[in-house]
Enzyme design. Structure first.
Site, mmCIF file in Angstrom:
data_model
loop_
_atom_site.group_PDB
_atom_site.id
_atom_site.type_symbol
_atom_site.label_atom_id
_atom_site.label_comp_id
_atom_site.label_asym_id
_atom_site.label_seq_id
_atom_site.Cartn_x
_atom_site.Cartn_y
_atom_site.Cartn_z
ATOM 1 N N GLU A 122 -5.156 4.102 1.194
ATOM 2 C CA GLU A 122 -5.046 2.648 1.319
ATOM 3 C C GLU A 122 -4.457 2.232 2.660
ATOM 4 O O GLU A 122 -4.841 1.205 3.238
ATOM 5 C CB GLU A 122 -4.162 2.106 0.184
ATOM 6 C CG GLU A 122 -4.761 2.284 -1.201
ATOM 7 C CD GLU A 122 -3.735 2.139 -2.315
ATOM 8 O OE1 GLU A 122 -4.139 2.083 -3.480
ATOM 9 O OE2 GLU A 122 -2.520 2.101 -2.004
ATOM 10 N N ALA A 166 0.818 -1.211 0.000
ATOM 11 C CA ALA A 166 0.000 0.000 0.000
ATOM 12 C C ALA A 166 0.851 1.260 0.000
ATOM 13 O O ALA A 166 0.435 2.306 -0.498
ATOM 14 C CB ALA A 166 -0.945 -0.005 1.201
ATOM 15 N N GLU A 199 3.586 1.399 -6.909
ATOM 16 C CA GLU A 199 4.077 0.472 -7.933
ATOM 17 C C GLU A 199 4.007 1.064 -9.337
ATOM 18 O O GLU A 199 4.821 0.733 -10.194
ATOM 19 C CB GLU A 199 3.271 -0.838 -7.891
ATOM 20 C CG GLU A 199 3.477 -1.661 -6.639
ATOM 21 C CD GLU A 199 2.595 -1.180 -5.488
ATOM 22 O OE1 GLU A 199 2.804 -1.636 -4.353
ATOM 23 O OE2 GLU A 199 1.713 -0.325 -5.735
ATOM 24 N N ASP A 227 -5.157 4.127 -11.570
ATOM 25 C CA ASP A 227 -4.471 5.401 -11.333
ATOM 26 C C ASP A 227 -3.409 5.754 -12.367
ATOM 27 O O ASP A 227 -2.993 6.911 -12.436
ATOM 28 C CB ASP A 227 -3.823 5.384 -9.943
ATOM 29 C CG ASP A 227 -4.805 5.827 -8.866
ATOM 30 O OD1 ASP A 227 -5.943 6.175 -9.235
ATOM 31 O OD2 ASP A 227 -4.444 5.817 -7.681
ATOM 32 N N ASP A 251 28.308 21.637 -32.003
ATOM 33 C CA ASP A 251 28.099 20.886 -33.235
ATOM 34 C C ASP A 251 29.334 20.149 -33.704
ATOM 35 O O ASP A 251 29.238 19.294 -34.578
ATOM 36 C CB ASP A 251 27.611 21.816 -34.352
ATOM 37 C CG ASP A 251 28.607 22.927 -34.654
ATOM 38 O OD1 ASP A 251 29.571 23.088 -33.890
ATOM 39 O OD2 ASP A 251 28.419 23.631 -35.669
ATOM 40 N N ASP A 306 28.079 27.127 -27.936
ATOM 41 C CA ASP A 306 29.039 27.352 -29.004
ATOM 42 C C ASP A 306 28.543 28.518 -29.857
ATOM 43 O O ASP A 306 27.367 28.892 -29.786
ATOM 44 C CB ASP A 306 29.164 26.077 -29.841
ATOM 45 C CG ASP A 306 30.294 26.147 -30.844
ATOM 46 O OD1 ASP A 306 31.234 26.915 -30.623
ATOM 47 O OD2 ASP A 306 30.230 25.429 -31.855
#
Length: 911
Positions: free
Chosen positions: A700, A284, A288, A730, A631, A330
Site C-alpha cells: 500500500e 497505510a 489497523e 485481511d 492450589d 507445588d
C-alpha cells in the site's frame, strides 16, 4: 504469645476464662475493626473501557480521525471522502476497543474469594455463656470453641486442646494433619508454634478452646491477602513485544507522513490536500486490524487449550506459556493426588506391596493373610471414616487422612471395618499426643480385652518386647530391633510416612495408659505416601525436552519432596540442590540469584509465601519467563507475581484460582505440557500473520511514494481503500493463519530467548521480500494503466474514470496478492504444495471471502460511491491473478534454495 503457659494467655490478652464482656467486645471492635479482609478495589467498568483507548495504536488512530474531521471542516470545497475516512478510522478504534474490553472485563476477585474461605459463624464464650456469633464480630481476647469439621475463624492461641489436629494446607501447603497442643512453645513465630491455629485452616480431629489474638488483616491469612494484593501483575513477553512494536510502527508512520507532507507543500498542493495525502500514508503504515486480529487469534488459542482442560483467563497468557523457561511447581495436589495411600507393608519379616491409589478401596495386597492382623489392628485403632462417593464426588475420608489410608488398605485386604468393630467394640482410648507420638485403643474381644497401638516407629518399638512371626510371637532381640529400624529408615528415605502397629492382651484396667502401652507385640510397619499423578512423569519429560526447567517449591519435608521429585522425573541426578525456607532467610538477593543460577536440579522445601515470591523474582531477574503452579491460598502471591500463574481447578482454593491466569480444570500437571505446546504454536502463528499483515502495508505504501516522486497528483490508493483491505479482506485470513496447528517438533526446541523480538530480523526480511514483490506488481499495474490512457498526469482528477479504474486495480491487486501471500507464509522452508495447498481450509475460505468482498466494492454501485471505485473486466482479473501469484512463486524459489543448501535454522526464523 506462643511462649506463654496456657494459664497466662487470657490475662495477657486482658480476658478471662469466662470470655469478654459486652462492653469490652464493643471497645475492641471499635479499636480493631471487623474480623474480615478488606474488599479489593475494583476498577469500574467505564475505566476498564477507557483503558482500551490508551493503546498506542488507538492513540495514533484517534488523533488521525480527529485531525481528519478538522481537515474536512476546513476544506473548500468539502470532499465527502475526507469525512468518510474520519468516520472509518473512528469506527476502527471503537471496534478494537470493544473487542479488548469484552476479553478483559472479567476483573480480579481475589479479596472476595479470600473472604469466602472464612467461616460465617463460630462458637464463642462471652460473660460465661456460650453462643454463636458471626465471625466478623470476633475481637482479640474472645474465647472460641473448636471441634472436628470447624474452620478456624481467626488466629488463636490454644488454652485447652484434646486430641487436636489441624490441616494447614491452605496456608503452608502441607497436606498432613498437624497435632496441636495448649502447652507453651519456643517457636520463633505463631505459624510454626504447635499451640496456635490460624484463620482459614480446618480442624480435623479433637476439640479445643482458644483465645483470639489476631483478627482480619492482622492474621496470617490477612498477611497473605496483603502480599497478593501488593504483588503487581507482570506483563507477559507478548504484551511487551506488542508495545515495543506499536511504538516503532507509530513513530515510523508519523515520521513518513510528516516527511511527505513537507515534500508536497512546496509543489503547490493545498495544505489540506497535502495533509490528507500524508494521512493516507500514515493509515497505510498502521496495521489497523492487528489489535483485533491478535485478540481473536489468542482467543482461538484459549479455546484450543480449554479442550485440553486448561482454562485461560487472560488472552495474553496463552503466548506466555509458550515462552516459559522455568516452572515453579507445588507438590501436594499438583504433582500428587493429595490422597494418602498405603503402598508398602513390612510384616512377619517380609515386604508386602499394596496396589491402587487414593481413597477408593480398589487394589490388592500381595499377601493378605500375612498383613491381616496388622491392618485389622490399625483399622480398629482409628477414628477416621471412609465415605463412599455421592453423586458427582469421589471417595473421601472424614477425619485424619493417614487413618483413612489405613482403612482403605484394610478394605483391600478384605476386612470389613463395621464387622470388625462389632466383633471387637472399643471400650477405652488413649488419644495421640505430640509427646508419646502414638495412639492406643482397648477392645472387648472373645471374653478378653486387647490393646491396639499405632504411632511413630521408634516410639512404638521402644514399648515392644515381642515380634509377630506368624504362628506365635518371638522375643525382640537387638538384631531384630536393628533390622526393624533399618526397614523404617529405608521406607522414610523413599519419601514414605512410616507408622508402626502393635498389640497385646490388656494387662489391667483399660484406663491405665502406661500399662496398656508397654510389653507390646510389634505387628509390623506401614509405609504411606501421597502418590504422584499418573500423567505427571510424561509431562515432566516433555517439559525437559522442551528446555523448560522444573523447580519444586513446597511446604513439605525435604526427604518427602526429593522422593516425589525422583518419582516424577524432576530429579534425575544423585545430589539435587535442596534449600529450606530457613536457609532462604539467610540468603540475600545476590546469594539467592547465584543459588538459582548454579543449581541444576533445585528443590525448595518448608517455604512460606514470601519465600515463593522471592524465588520467582530471582528467576525473573535472570531473564527467565516463570510459570508458577499451586492450589492453596499460600500459593496466591507467587501465582500473581509470576509471568503466568497456573492454579488447580478441582482441588484448588478460590483465591489461588483468582490469582492465576490459567486454571487446570482436571488438576493435571500433564495439561501444562499440552498448554506449553499450544502456547508455542500461538507465538509461531502470530509471527506468520504479522508477516502477512505487514507485507501488504508495503504494497500500500510504495505506490503512494512512487506517485509522489513521479509527480502524479493523486494517490494510487485512498485511505478508505486501505481500511477496507486492512479490516475487510485481511483480518479473516490472518485469523486463519492464527489457527494453524502446532508443528510436529515444537516441543523439541528450546524456549525462545526472552530478548528475542517479535519483529526479528528474519521476520523483517521476509516482510520486505514478500511486500516488495507485491508493491512492484501493483505499481506496475497502476502506472501501466494510467500511462496507456494517454492522459497527462497533470490532468488527472479524482472523478476521472481512468483514475477510478486504476485505483480499483491497485486495491484488487493487493487483495489477490494477499491470497497467495497467505499460502506462502504458512511454512518457512517446506513447500506449501508438500505441506498441502488445502491443508488449512479456513485460510482458503477467508481468502476467497476477501476477493468476493473486493468484487462487491468494484461492482456494487453503493460501494462504488463509498470507495470511489469502478467495475473491473475479466481481463483485469486475469492480469491481477498473474501479478498476485508472484509472491507465492518467488517464495517457493526461496524455500527451494534453503532446502538445497541444507542450512541449519537461524535463530528467530519464522515457521
Amino acid at each position: 504469645m506462643q511462649g506463654l503457659p496456657a494459664a497466662d494467655v487470657l490475662p495477657a490478652l486482658d480476658s478471662s476464662a469466662s470470655g469478654l464482656t459486652a462492653d469490652a467486645v464493643h471497645e475492641r471492635r471499635a479499636a480493631h475493626g471487623p474480623n474480615e479482609l478488606p474488599r479489593a478495589r475494583r476498577r469500574p467498568a467505564w475505566r476498564q473501557l477507557a483503558a482500551q483507548f490508551t493503546d498506542l495504536f488507538a492513540i495514533v488512530l484517534m488523533v488521525a480521525s480527529g485531525v481528519t474531521f478538522l481537515a474536512y471542516a476546513l476544506e473548500e470545497p468539502r470532499e465527502p471522502g475526507t469525512a468518510q475516512l474520519a468516520v472509518a478510522i473512528a469506527c476502527v478504534v471503537l471496534l478494537n476497543a470493544a473487542i479488548g474490553f469484552a476479553q478483559e472485563y472479567s476483573a480480579e476477585r481475589t479479596a472476595q474469594t479470600l473472604q469466602a474461605m472464612v467461616p460465617h459463624r463460630c462458637r464463642v464464650l462471652r460473660e460465661g455463656r456460650p453462643g454463636e456469633v458471626p465471625v466478623q464480630e470476633l475481637v482479640p481476647g474472645d474465647v472460641v470453641m473448636l471441634e472436628a469439621g470447624d474452620t478456624v475463624p481467626a488466629d488463636c492461641r490454644l488454652v485447652e486442646a484434646h486430641d487436636l489436629t489441624v490441616d494447614n494446607a491452605a496456608i503452608t501447603g502441607e497436606s498432613e494433619p498437624v497435632p496441636r497442643t495448649a502447652e507453651a512453645d519456643t517457636a520463633a513465630d505463631t505459624l510454626r508454634a504447635r499451640n496456635c491455629v490460624h484463620m482459614g485452616t480446618d480442624v480435623i480431629t479433637g476439640t479445643a478452646r482458644a483465645a483470639v489474638f489476631a483478627t482480619g488483616q492482622h492474621t496470617e491469612f490477612g498477611r497473605i491477602f496483603r502480599l497478593t494484593a501488593a504483588a503487581p501483575r507482570q506483563k507477559t513477553p507478548l504484551q511487551r513485544e506488542v508495545a515495543w512494536m506499536a511504538r516503532r510502527v507509530a513513530l515510523t508512520a508519523l515520521t513518513v507522513g510528516l516527511l511527505l507532507f513537507a515534500v508536497r507543500l512546496p509543489t503547490g498542493q493545498g495544505t489540506v490536500s497535502s495533509f490528507v495525502f500524508a494521512l493516507g500514508v500514515m493509515v497505510a503504515l498502521v496495521p489497523e486490524g492487528l489489535p483485533a486480529t491478535l485478540s481473536v487469534s489468542l482467543a482461538l488459542g484459549v479455546r484450543r487449550m480449554a479442550r485440553h482442560q486448561a482454562l485461560v483467563k487472560k488472552l495474553v497468557a496463552v503466548e506466555a506459556l509458550g515462552s516459559t523457561t522455568v516452572v515453579c511447581t507445588d507438590k501436594t495436589g499438583t504433582l500428587t493426588q493429595a490422597e494418602m495411600t498405603v503402598v508398602r507393608i513390612w510384616a512377619r519379616g517380609r515386604d508386602h506391596t499394596v496396589t491402587g491409589v487414593g481413597y477408593e478401596p480398589s487394589g490388592e495386597v500381595s499377601d493378605p493373610a500375612a498383613v491381616r492382623e496388622l491392618l485389622r489392628a490399625a483399622a480398629l485403632c482409628s477414628d477416621a471414616r471412609l465415605l463412599p462417593p455421592a453423586e458427582g464426588t469421589r471417595w473421601r475420608v472424614l477425619g485424619d487422612t493417614t487413618e483413612g489410608a489405613l482403612l482403605v488398605a484394610a478394605a483391600k485386604a478384605g476386612l470389613d471395618r463395621e464387622a470388625e468393630e462389632s466383633a471387637a467394640p472399643r471400650t477405652a482410648e488413649h488419644p495421640f499426643d505430640s509427646v508419646r507420638r502414638l495412639m492406643s485403643t482397648v477392645h472387648e474381644e472373645g471374653g478378653s480385652r486387647r490393646v491396639r497401638v499405632k504411632g511413630a516407629p521408634l516410639e512404638v518399638l521402644d514399648r515392644c518386647t515381642h515380634l509377630d512371626a506368624g504362628a506365635a510371637p518371638v522375643a525382640l532381640t537387638d538384631t531384630n530391633r536393628a533390622r526393624i529400624i533399618a526397614e523404617a529408615d529405608r521406607m522414610a528415605a523413599q519419601g514414605l510416612r512410616v507408622l508402626a502397629v502393635a498389640e497385646r492382651e490388656a494387662p489391667g484396667p483399660p484406663g491405665d495408659r502406661d500399662r496398656c502401652e508397654r510389653d507390646l507385640t510389634l505387628l509390623g510397619l506401614a509405609g504411606l505416601m501421597d502418590p504422584p499423578r499418573e500423567e505427571v512423569r510424561a509431562a515432566v519429560e516433555a517439559c525437559h525436552r522442551a528446555g523448560i526447567r522444573i523447580v519444586m517449591v513446597t511446604g513439605d519435608h525435604p526427604l518427602t519432596a526429593e522422593a516425589v521429585a525422583r518419582r516424577v522425573g524432576i530429579v534425575r541426578t544423585e545430589r539435587p540442590t535442596v534449600v529450606t525456607g530457613a536457609e532462604l532467610d539467610q540468603l540475600d538477593d545476590p546469594a539467592l540469584d547465584r543459588t538459582v543460577a548454579d543449581a541444576g536440579e533445585l528443590l525448595l522445601c518448608r517455604v512460606s509465601p514470601e519465600h515463593k515470591m522471592r524465588v520467582v523474582t530471582a528467576f525473573q531477574r535472570r531473564g527467565e519467563v516463570v510459570a508458577v503452579t499451586g492450589d492453596g491460598a499460600n500459593d496466591a502471591p507467587a501465582l500473581k507475581h509470576a509471568d503466568i500463574g497456573v492454579a488447580m481447578g478441582a482441588s484448588g482454593t478460590d483465591v489461588a484460582r483468582e490469582a492465576a491466569e490459567m486454571v487446570l480444570l482436571d488438576d493435571s500437571f500433564g495439561s501444562i505440557a499440552v498448554a506449553v505446546r499450544l502456547g508455542r504454536a500461538v507465538y509461531q502463528n502470530i509471527r506468520k500473520f504479522l508477516v502477512y499483515l505487514f507485507s501488504h502495508n508495503i504494497g500500500e505504501l510504495v505506490p503512494i511514494l512512487a506517485a509522489t516522486f513521479t509527480g502524479f497528483p493523486l494517490v494510487p490508493i485512498t485511505a478508505v481503500q486501505v481500511l477496507a483491505i486492512d479490516l475487510g479482506s485481511d483480518v479473516l485470513p490472518a485469523l486463519a493463519l492464527g489457527a494453524e496447528p502446532p508443528e510436529a517438533d515444537v516441543m523439541d526446541r528450546p524456549p525462545r530467548p526472552r530478548r528475542e523480538r517479535l519483529f526479528s530480523m528474519a521476520v523483517v526480511r521476509r516482510i520486505l521480500f514478500l511486500g516488495g514483490i507485491q508493491a512492484l506488481g501493483v505499481c506496475a499495474v497502476f502506472f501501466w494503466y494510467v500511462g496507456t490512457s494517454g492522459i497527462p498526469f497533470a490532468d488527472f482528477t479524482a472523478d476521472e474514470p481512468v483514475y477510478r479504474e486504476a485505483i480499483t486495480l491497485v486495491q484488487a491487486g493487493i487483495v489477490v496478492s494477499q491470497f497467495f501471500n497467505a499460502l506462502a507464509v504458512r511454512t518457512e522452508r517446506e513447500s506449501v504444495f508438500t505441506a498441502g495447498l488445502l491443508g488449512n481450509p479456513r485460510l482458503i475460505a477467508a481468502g476467497l471471502f476477501g476477493i468476493a468482498l473486493m468484487a462487491a466494492i468494484s461492482y456494487v454501485p453503493l460501494l462504488q460511491s463509498v470507495f470511489h471505485t469502478a467495475p473491473l473486466t475479466a481481463g483485469n482479473w486475469a492480469l491481477l491473478t498473474a501479478v498476485g501469484v508472484l509472491p507465492l512463486a518467488a517464495d517457493e524459489i526461496r524455500k527451494m534454495r534453503l532446502r538445497a543448501r541444507h542450512a541449519p535454522r537461524r535463530e528467530g526464523e519464522v515457521r
